[in-house]
Design a protein around this motif. Structure first.
Motif, short mmCIF file in Angstrom:
data_model
loop_
_atom_site.label_atom_id
_atom_site.label_comp_id
_atom_site.label_asym_id
_atom_site.label_seq_id
_atom_site.Cartn_x
_atom_site.Cartn_y
_atom_site.Cartn_z
N ASN A 9 0.83 -1.20 0.00
CA ASN A 9 0.00 0.00 0.00
C ASN A 9 0.87 1.25 0.00
O ASN A 9 0.63 2.19 -0.78
N LEU A 10 1.86 1.30 0.87
CA LEU A 10 2.71 2.49 0.96
C LEU A 10 3.48 2.73 -0.33
O LEU A 10 3.55 3.86 -0.82
N ASN A 13 0.98 3.77 -3.16
CA ASN A 13 0.58 5.18 -3.02
C ASN A 13 1.72 6.11 -3.42
O ASN A 13 1.49 7.13 -4.07
N ARG A 39 10.16 3.55 6.33
CA ARG A 39 9.65 4.84 5.87
C ARG A 39 9.61 4.87 4.35
O ARG A 39 10.55 4.43 3.69
N VAL A 40 8.50 5.39 3.82
CA VAL A 40 8.35 5.59 2.38
C VAL A 40 8.09 7.07 2.16
O VAL A 40 7.20 7.65 2.78
N LEU A 77 -4.90 3.18 3.21
CA LEU A 77 -4.19 3.67 4.40
C LEU A 77 -4.91 3.31 5.69
O LEU A 77 -4.26 3.01 6.69
N ALA A 80 -4.10 -0.31 6.25
CA ALA A 80 -2.68 -0.45 6.57
C ALA A 80 -2.41 -0.06 8.03
O ALA A 80 -1.67 -0.74 8.74
N ARG A 81 -3.05 1.01 8.49
CA ARG A 81 -2.87 1.42 9.89
C ARG A 81 -3.44 0.37 10.83
O ARG A 81 -2.82 0.05 11.86
N LEU A 91 1.30 3.27 12.11
CA LEU A 91 1.56 3.85 10.81
C LEU A 91 1.21 5.32 10.92
O LEU A 91 0.11 5.67 11.36
N PHE A 103 5.55 8.70 4.99
CA PHE A 103 4.81 7.79 5.88
C PHE A 103 5.83 6.88 6.56
O PHE A 103 6.80 6.46 5.94
N GLU A 104 5.55 6.57 7.84
CA GLU A 104 6.46 5.69 8.58
C GLU A 104 5.68 4.60 9.30
O GLU A 104 4.73 4.87 10.04
N LEU A 105 6.09 3.37 9.06
CA LEU A 105 5.57 2.19 9.75
C LEU A 105 6.57 1.84 10.84
O LEU A 105 7.76 1.64 10.56
#
Length: 111
Positions: A9-10, A13, A39-40, A77, A80-81, A91, A103-105
């Protein structure tokens, strides 16, 4: 399986919303303080401040006038969170860096 869906997903996107054409997507991975952080970041227009709190809401797609050509229904998103939280992580949409959306996981990591 859920981790793979978050990453897909990240990255998806980042590619979809990467501006200008031929822009940059950066992927960073680091471990420390009991967490792994993935991180993306992608070049893009700044996400307006009024839309930032809703970015993880189901069916949220930001400003519709700018998203007509981008496929999706606004669940990625949000899911994903939830997947990150199911694994004890988080996330987050980070503060913008000049010209980049980030974005950071974060997931717990045990040595």
């Amino acid at each position: 399986s859920l981790f793979r869906q978050i990453v897909n997903n990240l990255l998806g996107n980042a590619l979809k919303y990467n501006l200008p054409e031929g822009g940059v997507v950066r992927v960073l991975l680091e471990a420390g303080d009991g967490f792994v952080r993935f991180r993306v970041e992608n070049t893009s227009e700044k996400i307006p401040d009024e839309l930032r709190p809703m970015i993880f809401d189901r069916f949220s797609r930001g400003d519709p006038s700018r998203n007509r050509s981008v496929e999706g229904v606004g669940l990625g998103l949000s899911l994903a969170r939830e997947f990150a939280r199911a694994h004890g992580g988080e996330l987050a949409l980070l503060d913008d860096e000049a010209g980049f959306t980030r974005f950071e996981l974060s997931l717990p990591f045990k040595d």
